[in-house]
Design a protein around this motif. Structure first.
Motif, PDB file in Angstrom:
ATOM      1  N   THR A  42       0.844  -1.304  -0.088  1.00 32.36           N
ATOM      2  CA  THR A  42      -0.177   0.145   0.035  1.00 32.36           C
ATOM      3  C   THR A  42       0.822   1.334  -0.132  1.00 32.36           C
ATOM      4  O   THR A  42       2.038   1.255   0.443  1.00 32.36           O
ATOM      5  N   ASP A  44       0.430   5.701   0.370  1.00 28.45           N
ATOM      6  CA  ASP A  44      -0.443   7.063   0.556  1.00 28.45           C
ATOM      7  C   ASP A  44      -0.395   7.820  -0.561  1.00 28.45           C
ATOM      8  O   ASP A  44       0.391   8.403  -1.149  1.00 28.45           O
ATOM      9  N   GLU A  46      -1.661  10.444  -1.417  1.00 28.39           N
ATOM     10  CA  GLU A  46      -1.274  12.007  -1.183  1.00 28.39           C
ATOM     11  C   GLU A  46       0.187  12.383  -0.956  1.00 28.39           C
ATOM     12  O   GLU A  46       0.556  13.433  -0.850  1.00 28.39           O
ATOM     13  N   ASN A  47       0.969  11.046  -0.616  1.00 29.58           N
ATOM     14  CA  ASN A  47       2.285  11.499  -0.258  1.00 29.58           C
ATOM     15  C   ASN A  47       3.129  10.424  -0.912  1.00 29.58           C
ATOM     16  O   ASN A  47       3.799   9.430  -0.165  1.00 29.58           O
ATOM     17  N   GLY A 129      -3.815   4.172  -3.423  1.00 31.20           N
ATOM     18  CA  GLY A 129      -3.590   3.587  -2.183  1.00 31.20           C
ATOM     19  C   GLY A 129      -2.780   2.331  -2.504  1.00 31.20           C
ATOM     20  O   GLY A 129      -2.410   1.579  -1.315  1.00 31.20           O
TER      21      GLY A 129
END
Ligand code: CUA
Length: 177
Positions: A42, A44, A46-47, A129
């Protein structure tokens, strides 16, 4: 409680097919191991830079051994980020010697995209994700189009790049550099 004969038959048929479909689903998922690619990794969305593989300087094609390569890609509407060349221009074409083993690692920063190198076994869904990864051996020379095959918005059809598998006869190419 009295059940009409046809009602009984219909109930048995209904619950029977439910059980049958669950068995087929379970067989595929647990015995055949069918699931979204790399469901275990997985990220993130957004990052993504928190993961070293998806930092700007590590995008695109990297040679890791004699005949092993890694291709890190960040997909977003409506582009595949394969890094930049020496002049700072975005890369949209990569060349890989025939017979190489290539690990594709792809993430998306927005919506679901596809990652299909048409004509090869590389065909992944890229979900926010998750890191979609797939290792393949490229044994057929030619130019293959990398396309997005999940509808992702108005620019969906502009989302492509090319992967060229080249004959690696000339060993002097590396010597010249
Ligand atoms: Cu990205 Cu369609």
């Amino acid at each position: 409680m009295h059940l009409h004969k046809y009602e009984k038959v219909w109930l048995i048929f209904g619950s029977g097919s439910l059980v049958l479909f669950l068995l087929i689903l379970g067989f595929g998922a647990f015995y055949l191991g069918t699931h979204p690619q790399s469901h275990g990794a997985t990220i993130d969305p957004e990052n993504i830079e928190a993961n070293e593989a998806f930092q700007r300087e590590n995008l695109g094609l990297t040679q890791v051994d004699d005949d092993r390569y890694i291709v890190n890609v960040v997909a977003s509407a409506f582009n595949y980020d394969l890094g930049s060349d020496e002049e700072g221009n975005p890369v949209s074409h990569i060349e890989i010697p025939k017979g190489s083993t290539v690990l594709f690692q792809v993430v998306t920063t927005d919506v679901i995209h596809g990652f299909n190198v048409a004509g090869t076994n590389v065909n992944m869904m890229v979900e926010p994700g998750y890191i979609s990864s797939l290792e393949v051996e490229l044994n057929q020379t030619g130019e293959f189009t990398l396309v997005c095959n999940e509808y992702c918005g108005v620019g969906h059809h502009n989302m492509f790049a090319t992967v060229e598998v080249v004959d690696d006869e000339s060993g002097n190419e590396t010597a010249a550099e």
